[in-house]
Design an enzyme around this catalytic site. Sequence first.
Site, PDB file in Angstrom:
ATOM      1  N   THR A 129       0.825  -1.196   0.000  1.00  0.00           N
ATOM      2  CA  THR A 129       0.000   0.000   0.000  1.00  0.00           C
ATOM      3  C   THR A 129       0.864   1.253   0.000  1.00  0.00           C
ATOM      4  O   THR A 129       1.979   1.252   0.548  1.00  0.00           O
ATOM      5  CB  THR A 129      -0.959  -0.010   1.212  1.00  0.00           C
ATOM      6  OG1 THR A 129      -1.789   1.122   1.148  1.00  0.00           O
ATOM      7  CG2 THR A 129      -0.217  -0.021   2.531  1.00  0.00           C
ATOM      8  N   SER A 151      -0.732   3.466  10.730  1.00  0.00           N
ATOM      9  CA  SER A 151      -1.669   2.652  11.531  1.00  0.00           C
ATOM     10  C   SER A 151      -1.036   1.277  11.713  1.00  0.00           C
ATOM     11  O   SER A 151      -0.100   0.921  10.993  1.00  0.00           O
ATOM     12  CB  SER A 151      -3.018   2.498  10.820  1.00  0.00           C
ATOM     13  OG  SER A 151      -2.892   1.613   9.710  1.00  0.00           O
ATOM     14  N   TYR A 164      -2.400  -1.387  10.857  1.00  0.00           N
ATOM     15  CA  TYR A 164      -2.631  -2.059   9.567  1.00  0.00           C
ATOM     16  C   TYR A 164      -1.513  -1.729   8.584  1.00  0.00           C
ATOM     17  O   TYR A 164      -0.891  -2.624   7.998  1.00  0.00           O
ATOM     18  CB  TYR A 164      -3.987  -1.645   8.959  1.00  0.00           C
ATOM     19  CG  TYR A 164      -3.972  -1.754   7.448  1.00  0.00           C
ATOM     20  CD1 TYR A 164      -3.916  -3.003   6.832  1.00  0.00           C
ATOM     21  CD2 TYR A 164      -3.939  -0.618   6.631  1.00  0.00           C
ATOM     22  CE1 TYR A 164      -3.838  -3.117   5.446  1.00  0.00           C
ATOM     23  CE2 TYR A 164      -3.866  -0.717   5.253  1.00  0.00           C
ATOM     24  CZ  TYR A 164      -3.817  -1.969   4.669  1.00  0.00           C
ATOM     25  OH  TYR A 164      -3.721  -2.078   3.308  1.00  0.00           O
ATOM     26  N   HIS A 165      -1.261  -0.424   8.394  1.00  0.00           N
ATOM     27  CA  HIS A 165      -0.221  -0.045   7.425  1.00  0.00           C
ATOM     28  C   HIS A 165       1.138  -0.630   7.842  1.00  0.00           C
ATOM     29  O   HIS A 165       1.949  -1.010   6.997  1.00  0.00           O
ATOM     30  CB  HIS A 165      -0.147   1.482   7.291  1.00  0.00           C
ATOM     31  CG  HIS A 165      -1.290   2.085   6.521  1.00  0.00           C
ATOM     32  ND1 HIS A 165      -2.426   2.594   7.131  1.00  0.00           N
ATOM     33  CD2 HIS A 165      -1.490   2.245   5.181  1.00  0.00           C
ATOM     34  CE1 HIS A 165      -3.254   3.051   6.193  1.00  0.00           C
ATOM     35  NE2 HIS A 165      -2.719   2.855   5.006  1.00  0.00           N
ATOM     36  N   LYS A 177       1.722  -4.118   6.603  1.00  0.00           N
ATOM     37  CA  LYS A 177       2.164  -4.193   5.203  1.00  0.00           C
ATOM     38  C   LYS A 177       3.678  -3.976   5.103  1.00  0.00           C
ATOM     39  O   LYS A 177       4.341  -4.567   4.261  1.00  0.00           O
ATOM     40  CB  LYS A 177       1.451  -3.146   4.341  1.00  0.00           C
ATOM     41  CG  LYS A 177      -0.067  -3.164   4.401  1.00  0.00           C
ATOM     42  CD  LYS A 177      -0.649  -4.469   3.942  1.00  0.00           C
ATOM     43  CE  LYS A 177      -1.173  -4.451   2.551  1.00  0.00           C
ATOM     44  NZ  LYS A 177      -2.001  -5.644   2.235  1.00  0.00           N
TER      45      LYS A 177
HETATM   46  P1  NAD Z   1     -11.330  -6.894   1.278  1.00  0.00           P
HETATM   47  O1  NAD Z   1     -11.453  -6.916   2.756  1.00  0.00           O
HETATM   48  O2  NAD Z   1     -12.499  -6.509   0.466  1.00  0.00           O
HETATM   49  O3  NAD Z   1     -10.830  -8.330   0.753  1.00  0.00           O
HETATM   50  C1  NAD Z   1      -9.846  -9.093   1.409  1.00  0.00           C
HETATM   51  C2  NAD Z   1     -10.250 -10.549   1.281  1.00  0.00           C
HETATM   52  O4  NAD Z   1      -9.226 -11.357   1.886  1.00  0.00           O
HETATM   53  C3  NAD Z   1     -11.555 -10.857   2.011  1.00  0.00           C
HETATM   54  O5  NAD Z   1     -12.447 -11.539   1.163  1.00  0.00           O
HETATM   55  C4  NAD Z   1     -11.121 -11.721   3.197  1.00  0.00           C
HETATM   56  O6  NAD Z   1     -12.088 -12.677   3.561  1.00  0.00           O
HETATM   57  C5  NAD Z   1      -9.821 -12.350   2.684  1.00  0.00           C
HETATM   58  N1  NAD Z   1      -8.879 -12.701   3.752  1.00  0.00           N
HETATM   59  C6  NAD Z   1      -8.397 -11.896   4.734  1.00  0.00           C
HETATM   60  N2  NAD Z   1      -7.556 -12.584   5.533  1.00  0.00           N
HETATM   61  C7  NAD Z   1      -7.484 -13.833   5.029  1.00  0.00           C
HETATM   62  C8  NAD Z   1      -6.777 -15.000   5.420  1.00  0.00           C
HETATM   63  N3  NAD Z   1      -5.976 -15.033   6.501  1.00  0.00           N
HETATM   64  N4  NAD Z   1      -6.921 -16.132   4.688  1.00  0.00           N
HETATM   65  C9  NAD Z   1      -7.732 -16.135   3.580  1.00  0.00           C
HETATM   66  N5  NAD Z   1      -8.442 -15.053   3.185  1.00  0.00           N
HETATM   67  C10 NAD Z   1      -8.311 -13.919   3.892  1.00  0.00           C
HETATM   68  O7  NAD Z   1     -10.071  -5.955   0.948  1.00  0.00           O
HETATM   69  P2  NAD Z   1      -9.690  -5.243  -0.432  1.00  0.00           P
HETATM   70  O8  NAD Z   1     -10.142  -3.852  -0.378  1.00  0.00           O
HETATM   71  O9  NAD Z   1     -10.077  -6.091  -1.571  1.00  0.00           O
HETATM   72  O10 NAD Z   1      -8.107  -5.228  -0.316  1.00  0.00           O
HETATM   73  C11 NAD Z   1      -7.363  -6.331  -0.824  1.00  0.00           C
HETATM   74  C12 NAD Z   1      -5.882  -6.099  -0.613  1.00  0.00           C
HETATM   75  O11 NAD Z   1      -5.465  -4.912  -1.283  1.00  0.00           O
HETATM   76  C13 NAD Z   1      -5.463  -5.929   0.838  1.00  0.00           C
HETATM   77  O12 NAD Z   1      -4.242  -6.596   1.060  1.00  0.00           O
HETATM   78  C14 NAD Z   1      -5.284  -4.450   0.985  1.00  0.00           C
HETATM   79  O13 NAD Z   1      -4.313  -4.169   1.968  1.00  0.00           O
HETATM   80  C15 NAD Z   1      -4.808  -4.034  -0.391  1.00  0.00           C
HETATM   81  N6  NAD Z   1      -5.178  -2.669  -0.718  1.00  0.00           N
HETATM   82  C16 NAD Z   1      -6.495  -2.293  -0.798  1.00  0.00           C
HETATM   83  C17 NAD Z   1      -6.812  -0.964  -1.113  1.00  0.00           C
HETATM   84  C18 NAD Z   1      -8.235  -0.483  -1.193  1.00  0.00           C
HETATM   85  O14 NAD Z   1      -8.438   0.727  -1.373  1.00  0.00           O
HETATM   86  N7  NAD Z   1      -9.238  -1.332  -1.091  1.00  0.00           N
HETATM   87  C19 NAD Z   1      -5.780  -0.056  -1.363  1.00  0.00           C
HETATM   88  C20 NAD Z   1      -4.456  -0.463  -1.270  1.00  0.00           C
HETATM   89  C21 NAD Z   1      -4.156  -1.773  -0.953  1.00  0.00           C
HETATM   90  N1  USQ Z   2     -10.866  10.478   5.644  1.00  0.00           N
HETATM   91  C1  USQ Z   2     -11.732  11.540   5.735  1.00  0.00           C
HETATM   92  N2  USQ Z   2     -13.058  11.274   5.902  1.00  0.00           N
HETATM   93  C2  USQ Z   2     -13.556  10.007   5.946  1.00  0.00           C
HETATM   94  C3  USQ Z   2     -12.668   8.925   5.829  1.00  0.00           C
HETATM   95  C4  USQ Z   2     -11.327   9.207   5.695  1.00  0.00           C
HETATM   96  O1  USQ Z   2     -11.325  12.701   5.682  1.00  0.00           O
HETATM   97  O2  USQ Z   2     -14.776   9.850   6.105  1.00  0.00           O
HETATM   98  C5  USQ Z   2      -9.424  10.751   5.446  1.00  0.00           C
HETATM   99  C6  USQ Z   2      -8.480  10.026   6.399  1.00  0.00           C
HETATM  100  O3  USQ Z   2      -8.272  10.788   7.577  1.00  0.00           O
HETATM  101  C7  USQ Z   2      -7.221   9.875   5.557  1.00  0.00           C
HETATM  102  C8  USQ Z   2      -7.740   9.759   4.133  1.00  0.00           C
HETATM  103  O4  USQ Z   2      -9.090  10.222   4.165  1.00  0.00           O
HETATM  104  O5  USQ Z   2      -6.451  11.027   5.638  1.00  0.00           O
HETATM  105  C9  USQ Z   2      -7.718   8.360   3.568  1.00  0.00           C
HETATM  106  O6  USQ Z   2      -8.462   7.491   4.393  1.00  0.00           O
HETATM  107  P1  USQ Z   2      -9.250   6.242   3.767  1.00  0.00           P
HETATM  108  O7  USQ Z   2     -10.086   5.646   4.852  1.00  0.00           O
HETATM  109  O8  USQ Z   2      -9.909   6.654   2.509  1.00  0.00           O
HETATM  110  O9  USQ Z   2      -8.054   5.272   3.354  1.00  0.00           O
HETATM  111  P2  USQ Z   2      -6.948   4.526   4.250  1.00  0.00           P
HETATM  112  O10 USQ Z   2      -7.303   4.455   5.668  1.00  0.00           O
HETATM  113  O11 USQ Z   2      -5.629   5.133   3.898  1.00  0.00           O
HETATM  114  O12 USQ Z   2      -7.006   3.035   3.708  1.00  0.00           O
HETATM  115  C10 USQ Z   2      -7.405   2.692   2.379  1.00  0.00           C
HETATM  116  C11 USQ Z   2      -7.683   1.185   2.367  1.00  0.00           C
HETATM  117  C12 USQ Z   2      -6.398   0.436   2.663  1.00  0.00           C
HETATM  118  C13 USQ Z   2      -5.314   0.861   1.698  1.00  0.00           C
HETATM  119  C14 USQ Z   2      -5.125   2.381   1.703  1.00  0.00           C
HETATM  120  C15 USQ Z   2      -4.225   2.849   0.583  1.00  0.00           C
HETATM  121  O13 USQ Z   2      -8.680   0.857   3.340  1.00  0.00           O
HETATM  122  O14 USQ Z   2      -6.626  -0.965   2.524  1.00  0.00           O
HETATM  123  O15 USQ Z   2      -4.093   0.252   2.058  1.00  0.00           O
HETATM  124  O16 USQ Z   2      -6.396   3.001   1.462  1.00  0.00           O
HETATM  125  S1  USQ Z   2      -3.148   4.145   1.101  1.00  0.00           S
HETATM  126  O17 USQ Z   2      -3.946   5.183   1.714  1.00  0.00           O
HETATM  127  O18 USQ Z   2      -2.455   4.617  -0.055  1.00  0.00           O
HETATM  128  O19 USQ Z   2      -2.251   3.537   2.079  1.00  0.00           O
END
Ligand code: NAD
Ligand code: USQ
Length: 383
Positions: free
Chosen positions: A144, A179, A181-182, A185
């Site tokens: 990410t 976070s 979470y981050h 990664k």
């Molecule tokens: P999501 O929660 O919609 O999908 C993740 C899927 O993985 C789910 O279906 C969940 O059941 C499965 N999963 C989680 N842990 C597991 C495990 N231990 N074993 C098997 N399955 C498991 O999330 P998403 O938005 O599709 O994100 C997918 C990936 O992309 C993540 O790794 C996330 O960090 C990354 N990512 C997402 C975004 C975004 O904006 N959605 C941005 C950047 C990176």
């Molecule tokens: N934010 C608002 N209002 C809201 C929600 C969020 O102002 O209602 C702000 C947050 O404070 C933050 C920004 O928007 O500054 C982004 O937050 P987000 O919730 O849109 O995204 P983030 O928490 O960064 O996470 C999402 C995905 C995660 C992925 C990440 C990519 O959930 O899986 O890794 O985007 S990145 O941000 O590039 O790391």
Amino acid sequence: MKVLVIGGDGYCGWATALYLSDRGHEVGILDSLVRRHWDGQLGVDTLTPIAPIKQRIQRWKDLTGQHIDLYIGDITNYEFLQQAMSDFEPEAIVHFGEQRSAPFSMIDREHAVLTQTNNVVGTLNLLYIMQHQFPDCHLVKLGTMGEYGTPNIDIEEGYIEIEHNGRKDTLPYPKQPGSFYHLSKVHDTHNIHFACKIWGLRATDLNQGIVYGVLTDQTGRDEMLVNRLDYDGVFGTALNRFCIQAAVGHPLTVYGSGKQTRAMLDIRDTVRCVELAIETPAKAGEFRVFNQFTEQFSIMDIANQVKAAGNTLGLKVEIDHIDNPRVEAEEHYFNAKNTKLIDLGLEPHLLSDSLLDSLLNFAVKYQGRVNKDDILPKVSWRR
Ligand code: NAD
Ligand code: USQ
């Protein structure tokens, strides 16, 4: 190619699995379905009603004749993962299967531990199975952009050349995630890099920005293939949330000043980037990093775009600034490089072209399913 999509029932994974299947790849989905379980535990739901995984896959087969293998289980369970991998024998693995919400990871100690255990142990299991049984398989891992944080210099793609005390080296770009979470990664990144170095594995880390949109050419073909659209305070991302808020007349929830700048991309570009990574695999021993995003916006830019697009649909949209529940820089420099995927052939979709068709129209269509209690954020970084 035989491609195993881990996390294939999730938002990015479902769209990717169908896209790759449509492009003629032999696709397997592996997923524990834990994301549906977490939604249930939190009492939240996707705006778009998503069908159970078996029904989704069956409908895809009925429509296209394409079969998708399904493995339901948890990748933190080594024996299960080994069995599934031995059965499917992937040539490439696309790994989306992690807990992906920053607020979820900040709820309390349990959620931080769950996030890091789920993500780090799952990926480590995968690396060990690759070393023992599939050393030539290409791992495409979703990282990410938030791993980098918001440094006061340009963000490079994975590595930076540094000159220090008269000596030069190319080193992993410094990480300052915001976070637990981050951070998970970042831990994955280090583990994968190390495994490539010592075992000669091949991996591509896709440092993805925030993904938006519901529609791809494949998920749009049938109601039962529709992708999820999260809008709650834990799993909903800012842009998706703003569109749903606009549809139901809730003021847009900008956290703090809204000057935070983030990298973003359309879900249609996510699936294409994965394809590009698979088609040109990393070399043996190579840990390749691509920054996967197409545009950068401040949160206020996004709010203003949603407001303008909402107005064209006759929606009255107000923008609110609420106390920022996160600890993050609001005024900062942000300039990230993203040339590697463009050089491979990515042709970006722009937010201005997708906002109505892939987001606001869905928000309006399903507005009756919105639970307004789920809109305001309940998780604080400071507690
Ligand atoms: P999501 O929660 O919609 O999908 C993740 C899927 O993985 C789910 O279906 C969940 O059941 C499965 N999963 C989680 N842990 C597991 C495990 N231990 N074993 C098997 N399955 C498991 O999330 P998403 O938005 O599709 O994100 C997918 C990936 O992309 C993540 O790794 C996330 O960090 C990354 N990512 C997402 C975004 C975004 O904006 N959605 C941005 C950047 C990176
Ligand atoms: N934010 C608002 N209002 C809201 C929600 C969020 O102002 O209602 C702000 C947050 O404070 C933050 C920004 O928007 O500054 C982004 O937050 P987000 O919730 O849109 O995204 P983030 O928490 O960064 O996470 C999402 C995905 C995660 C992925 C990440 C990519 O959930 O899986 O890794 O985007 S990145 O941000 O590039 O790391």
